[in-house]
Design a protein around this motif. Structure first.
Motif, PDB file in Angstrom:
ATOM      1  N   SER A  62     -36.116  -1.827 -20.635  1.00  0.00           N
ATOM      2  CA  SER A  62     -36.144  -0.372 -20.484  1.00  0.00           C
ATOM      3  C   SER A  62     -37.328   0.230 -21.235  1.00  0.00           C
ATOM      4  CB  SER A  62     -34.831   0.235 -20.999  1.00  0.00           C
ATOM      5  OG  SER A  62     -33.727  -0.283 -20.289  1.00  0.00           O
ATOM      6  N   GLN A  63     -37.531  -0.251 -22.467  1.00  0.00           N
ATOM      7  CA  GLN A  63     -38.637   0.254 -23.259  1.00  0.00           C
ATOM      8  C   GLN A  63     -39.974  -0.102 -22.620  1.00  0.00           C
ATOM      9  OE1 GLN A  63     -37.903   1.693 -26.874  1.00  0.00           O
ATOM     10  NE2 GLN A  63     -39.553   2.761 -25.850  1.00  0.00           N
ATOM     11  N   ALA A  64     -40.083  -1.308 -22.082  1.00  0.00           N
ATOM     12  CA  ALA A  64     -41.326  -1.737 -21.442  1.00  0.00           C
ATOM     13  C   ALA A  64     -41.612  -0.919 -20.182  1.00  0.00           C
ATOM     14  CB  ALA A  64     -41.263  -3.223 -21.103  1.00  0.00           C
ATOM     15  N   ALA A  65     -40.553  -0.610 -19.411  1.00  0.00           N
ATOM     16  CA  ALA A  65     -40.740   0.177 -18.189  1.00  0.00           C
ATOM     17  C   ALA A  65     -41.303   1.552 -18.515  1.00  0.00           C
ATOM     18  CB  ALA A  65     -39.417   0.319 -17.444  1.00  0.00           C
ATOM     19  N   PHE A  66     -40.775   2.191 -19.557  1.00  0.00           N
ATOM     20  CA  PHE A  66     -41.275   3.509 -19.931  1.00  0.00           C
ATOM     21  C   PHE A  66     -42.650   3.410 -20.595  1.00  0.00           C
ATOM     22  CE2 PHE A  66     -41.128   7.158 -23.064  1.00  0.00           C
ATOM     23  CZ  PHE A  66     -41.538   8.096 -22.135  1.00  0.00           C
ATOM     24  N   SER A  67     -42.848   2.361 -21.398  1.00  0.00           N
ATOM     25  CA  SER A  67     -44.138   2.180 -22.061  1.00  0.00           C
ATOM     26  C   SER A  67     -45.267   1.975 -21.060  1.00  0.00           C
ATOM     27  CB  SER A  67     -44.074   0.993 -23.030  1.00  0.00           C
ATOM     28  OG  SER A  67     -45.305   0.820 -23.696  1.00  0.00           O
ATOM     29  N   ALA A  68     -44.963   1.293 -19.958  1.00  0.00           N
ATOM     30  CA  ALA A  68     -45.980   1.102 -18.921  1.00  0.00           C
ATOM     31  C   ALA A  68     -46.475   2.443 -18.407  1.00  0.00           C
ATOM     32  CB  ALA A  68     -45.404   0.271 -17.770  1.00  0.00           C
ATOM     33  N   ALA A  69     -45.594   3.453 -18.434  1.00  0.00           N
ATOM     34  CA  ALA A  69     -45.983   4.796 -17.995  1.00  0.00           C
ATOM     35  C   ALA A  69     -46.756   5.532 -19.079  1.00  0.00           C
ATOM     36  CB  ALA A  69     -44.750   5.595 -17.585  1.00  0.00           C
TER      37      ALA A  69
END
Length: 406
Positions: free
Chosen positions: A24-31
């Motif tokens: 979840s953190q990686a998905a948002f961090s990619a943004a």
């Protein structure tokens, strides 16, 4: 229904919870870390000036900063599963709408207000991931394991940023911003599916891993009224300033001051991200093995970062390899403390109020992330040495501000 279902998951499920937090953190961090790497393509596609580009790119961090405390309080009240799902789904929806309606086309270019407003919403909604996933980790891991677990979760930020940095510029140039926002929406929806399927609370507070420690360290006073919680959060904000300054402007600095190729700055960013991720894991593991070491560790990192940034300031017009080395070390140190500080501030608040404390921590961190990109161009107009000096002063001020050993 939820408590009965949660009882079917044993202690080993904590690793699944950690995996969901990382995803979840990686998905948002990619943004929020990946979109700024499309800056050159975004400036051209949306017909932006450098000033308006800075405003647009700062909008995500501003959205995160203004919403984090509220998300933290709601996480403590409604539970991490519900808040994490809400944040991931709504962020994915906003990105999907942007892919449909906020992209340049042959018939016109969206207004800057639409672009900045969309990214502001992405930050405000996606910021829910930070506190909710952190609280879930706190609930499932006991105190002797939390440093490593939280540090692993925190590595998702540079890891997700690295994925976004590698993927999004290529998509922006080759396929346009519809593909950029679309793939980020898919990342969020995929993480939401995993959250819906596997994110559950421990069986009972008294029986869950880490619950005894949680009961011992839970305070009846709101973390927002705890002086030491505020001290650590504010110190974390100061320590974050060089992180954002280096990651955002090292390429510009090397181009302007040293006429270095784009590949030099890009390579430095990759090294900082990878080295920072490794440092977060190592520091979390080390502090788990040494009880009471988290607060002194944060102070020690502040001192070390001050020295490295002072060296970068002194070497601003020196050999390129030397100043790059100093900035890379500074960037890694500026990344290293995150998991430790997040673990400590959540521990200080207690597991049942960890969402609020983590919300405060993220507010100061992303406030720094909003201010740094606005501050650096002003300082650089006078001198790039002044940029690194101000960053060094920030980390030095963080040392006495961070609370000392209990």
């Amino acid at each position: 229904m939820q408590p009965a279902r949660a009882r079917t998951f044993g202690p080993r499920h904590r690793w699944t919870i950690l995996g969901i937090g990382i995803a979840s953190q990686a998905a948002f961090s990619a943004a929020f870390q990946g979109i700024p790497t499309t800056s050159t393509a975004m400036r051209s596609a949306y017909h932006l000036t450098n000033g308006s580009l800075g405003i647009v790119l700062a909008a995500i961090s501003l959205g995160i900063a203004v919403s984090e405390i509220a998300w933290g309080i709601w996480t403590d009240r409604f539970g991490e599963r519900r808040i994490l799902l809400t944040g991931l789904i709504t962020t994915g929806i906003v990105l999907g709408v942007m892919a449909l309606a906020v992209v340049p086309t042959a018939s016109g270019v969206p207004a800057i207000g639409m672009l900045a407003g969309g990214l502001l919403l992405v930050g405000a909604l996606g910021g829910s991931v930070n506190g909710s996933s952190g609280r879930a980790v706190m609930a499932w891991f006991k105190d002797g394991q939390r440093g490593l677990a939280m540090s692993l979760r925190q590595t998702a930020i540079p890891a997700g940023g690295a994925i976004g940095s590698a993927l999004l510029p290529w998509l922006a140039v080759g396929f346009g911003f519809r593909a950029v926002y679309g793939i980020l929406a898919l990342f969020c929806f995929a993480a939401a599916v995993a959250t819906h399927r596997w994110m559950h609370s421990p069986e009972e507070p008294a029986a869950a891993p880490g619950a005894a420690a949680a009961a011992a360290d839970t305070s009846q006073v709101s973390p927002l009224k705890d002086r030491n919680v505020w001290r650590l959060a504010l110190a974390s904000g100061l320590l974050t300033i060089p992180q954002f300054a280096i990651l955002t402007f090292i390429g510009v600095f090397l181009h302007d001051a040293h006429h270095a190729a784009l590949a030099v700055g890009a390579s430095a960013v990759v090294i900082v991200q990878v080295g920072g991720a490794a440092a977060r894991v190592a520091s979390g593991r080390w502090t788990d093995k040494h009880a009471g070491s988290r607060r002194p560790y944060v102070r020690a990192v502040g001192l070390a970062a001050t020295v490295a940034l002072a060296a970068a300031a002194a070497l601003t017009h020196g050999p390129t390899w030397a100043v790059v080395a100093a900035l890379v070390v500074s960037g890694i140190l500026a990344n290293a403390w995150h998991g430790v500080a997040y673990t400590e501030i959540a521990h200080m608040a207690g597991a049942q109020r960890a969402g609020t404390a983590l919300g405060l921590e993220n507010t100061t961190v992303f406030a720094a992330g909003f201010l740094a990109p606005l501050m650096v161009p002003v300082l650089a107009g006078a001198s790039w040495s002044l940029v690194w000096i101000v960053c060094a002063v920030a980390t030095l001020l963080a040392v006495p501000l961070a609370p000392g050993r209990k």
